[in-house]
Design an enzyme around this catalytic site. Structure first.
Site, short mmCIF file in Angstrom:
data_model
loop_
_atom_site.label_atom_id
_atom_site.label_comp_id
_atom_site.label_asym_id
_atom_site.label_seq_id
_atom_site.Cartn_x
_atom_site.Cartn_y
_atom_site.Cartn_z
CG HIS A 1 -34.83 -9.60 62.28
ND1 HIS A 1 -34.92 -8.45 63.00
CD2 HIS A 1 -33.83 -10.32 62.85
CE1 HIS A 1 -34.00 -8.45 63.96
NE2 HIS A 1 -33.34 -9.57 63.89
N1 UDP Z 1 -30.84 -1.22 62.36
C1 UDP Z 1 -30.40 -0.47 61.28
N2 UDP Z 1 -31.17 -0.42 60.16
C2 UDP Z 1 -32.38 -1.02 60.07
C3 UDP Z 1 -32.84 -1.77 61.18
C4 UDP Z 1 -32.04 -1.85 62.32
O1 UDP Z 1 -29.32 0.11 61.33
O2 UDP Z 1 -33.02 -0.93 59.03
C5 UDP Z 1 -29.97 -1.32 63.54
C6 UDP Z 1 -30.59 -0.86 64.82
O3 UDP Z 1 -30.40 0.51 64.97
C7 UDP Z 1 -29.84 -1.68 65.86
C8 UDP Z 1 -29.50 -2.93 65.13
O4 UDP Z 1 -29.67 -2.69 63.74
O5 UDP Z 1 -28.65 -1.01 66.22
C9 UDP Z 1 -30.41 -4.04 65.57
O6 UDP Z 1 -30.17 -5.14 64.82
P1 UDP Z 1 -31.19 -6.34 64.67
O7 UDP Z 1 -32.57 -5.88 64.89
O8 UDP Z 1 -30.86 -6.99 63.37
O9 UDP Z 1 -30.71 -7.35 65.79
P2 UDP Z 1 -31.11 -7.65 67.29
O10 UDP Z 1 -30.80 -6.43 68.10
O11 UDP Z 1 -32.55 -8.03 67.33
O12 UDP Z 1 -30.23 -8.80 67.66
#
Ligand code: UDP
Length: 356
Positions: A203
């Site tokens: 994303h």
């Molecule tokens: N996550 C979730 N469901 C999903 C995809 C990701 O619960 O379908 C969780 C994942 O376990 C992690 C968090 O969302 O704890 C990560 O969020 P994201 O990838 O949106 O953000 P980033 O870490 O890249 O800032």
């Protein structure tokens, strides 16, 4: 002391789950939810599953470019902070909600604490990188997940106090992995067996907003040797629909964004996790699942150094090779604080303000 926590998107709800409980044992905490993420799938389910306390205020900011979103958040936060009169503002990670919370707090002359301070990709094209750097320089207490983050802040000569506390998200992964194992039926729901599928998430704006890179992601999904389980972020779904690429994904097991317990279970038993998420790279490491990162930089460099994560950008050949590599042998070093970050963050806040 009264702490106002400003959060607004999925990874921040996860991180708050580790910190709110120890904070509330000693202080009054009020959560302000900016509404950066507002869908049930990206917001409500995390409050329910992880026991994050209900927000005291909801700002309903919604979508927008980083500039307009941050501006609207700042305008909405100012009267909230006037009214709530906090002794400290707490922010997490690297989103527009993080920067808006930090700036609104700093402009009101309230001490700002930043959880997950000092993470750097050294890629200023990422909106998150700008948010990280600006938030760190506006913060008074910089709470770092890793020694690398501490060193990054030392190099930048930040003005605030820097503390190594471990990683709040790791606390949640370690605490909820056994619960997820008992409760989640995600493997059966998606018709997959342990070790017989890949989990994919994507994303980042740099990957999904550029039509050519988005098409490379689709080529990769088409080429993966095992079933790809792909919980699709709303931003990514919108871009795939606009580009007319959805019909090429008939062979992919696409789902709406998953709840935390289901996602953790799928990541734990996958042959490989392929992702451009920061949090997911870390979780794959903690769960012992080899990770392939669809970026050319990472903030979580220790996962790469230890052999559990490989950066492939969107090179399909490199991604396929990395997806089939064996898991590294030997023990995984404790990189992220072993589940103690929430308590250490509460201690660091007390030490900074002179006691509970
Ligand atoms: N996550 C979730 N469901 C999903 C995809 C990701 O619960 O379908 C969780 C994942 O376990 C992690 C968090 O969302 O704890 C990560 O969020 P994201 O990838 O949106 O953000 P980033 O870490 O890249 O800032």
């Amino acid at each position: 002391m009264r702490i106002v926590t400003v959060i607004g998107n999925r990874p921040q709800f996860v991180k708050a789950a580790a910190v709110s409980r120890p904070l509330r044992e000693r202080h009054e905490e009020l959560i302000v939810h900016t509404g950066q993420h507002y869908d049930d799938e990206l917001s409500r389910i995390f409050f329910e599953e992880l026991g994050v306390p209900a927000p005291a205020r909801e700002l309903h900011i919604g979508d927008g470019s980083p500039t307009s979103q941050t501006a609207r958040m700042l305008a909405a936060l100012e009267p909230q902070l006037d009214e709530l009169a906090p002794d400290m503002v707490l922010v997490y990670g690297d989103t527009n909600s993080t920067l808006a919370g930090a700036l609104a707090g700093a402009q009101r002359h309230v001490p700002v604490a930043h959880v997950e301070a000092g993470m750097r990709s050294f890629d200023r094209r990422m909106p998150e990188e700008l948010n990280r750097v600006l938030t760190d320089h506006a913060s008074d207490l910089l709470l770092c997940s890793t020694e690398t983050a501490v060193q990054n802040l030392e190099r930048e000569h930040v003005g605030g106090r820097v503390e190594l506390v471990g990683d709040a998200m790791a606390d949640v992964t370690l605490a909820f992995a056994p619960i997820a194992e008992q409760r989640s039926t995600a493997l059966a729901d998606n018709g997959v067996e342990p070790g017989g599928y890949h989990v994919v998430t994507a994303h980042r704006a740099g990957n999904v907003d550029d039509p050519q890179r988005l098409e490379r992601l689709v080529e990769l999904l088409e080429a993966l040797p095992l079933t790809a389980v792909f919980p699709v972020h709303p931003r990514t779904r919108a871009r795939l629909e606009t580009a007319g690429l959805m019909e090429r994904l008939g062979g992919v097991r696409m789902t709406p964004p998953l709840g935390y317990l289901d996602f953790l279970t799928l990541a734990r038993h996958a042959r490989t996790v392929l992702t451009d998420s920061g949090g997911v790279q870390k979780e794959a490491y903690l769960l012992g699942t080899p990770c392939v990162t669809l970026r050319d930089t990472t903030e979580w460099v220790e996962t790469v150094d230890s052999g559990w994560n490989v950066l492939v950008d969107l090179d399909v050949g490199a991604a396929l090779a990395a997806a089939e590599r064996p898991a590294p042998s030997g023990p995984r070093p404790e990189l992220y604080g072993g589940g103690q970050a929430g308590r250490r963050i509460a201690d660091a806040l007390d030490a900074y303000t002179g006691g509970p």
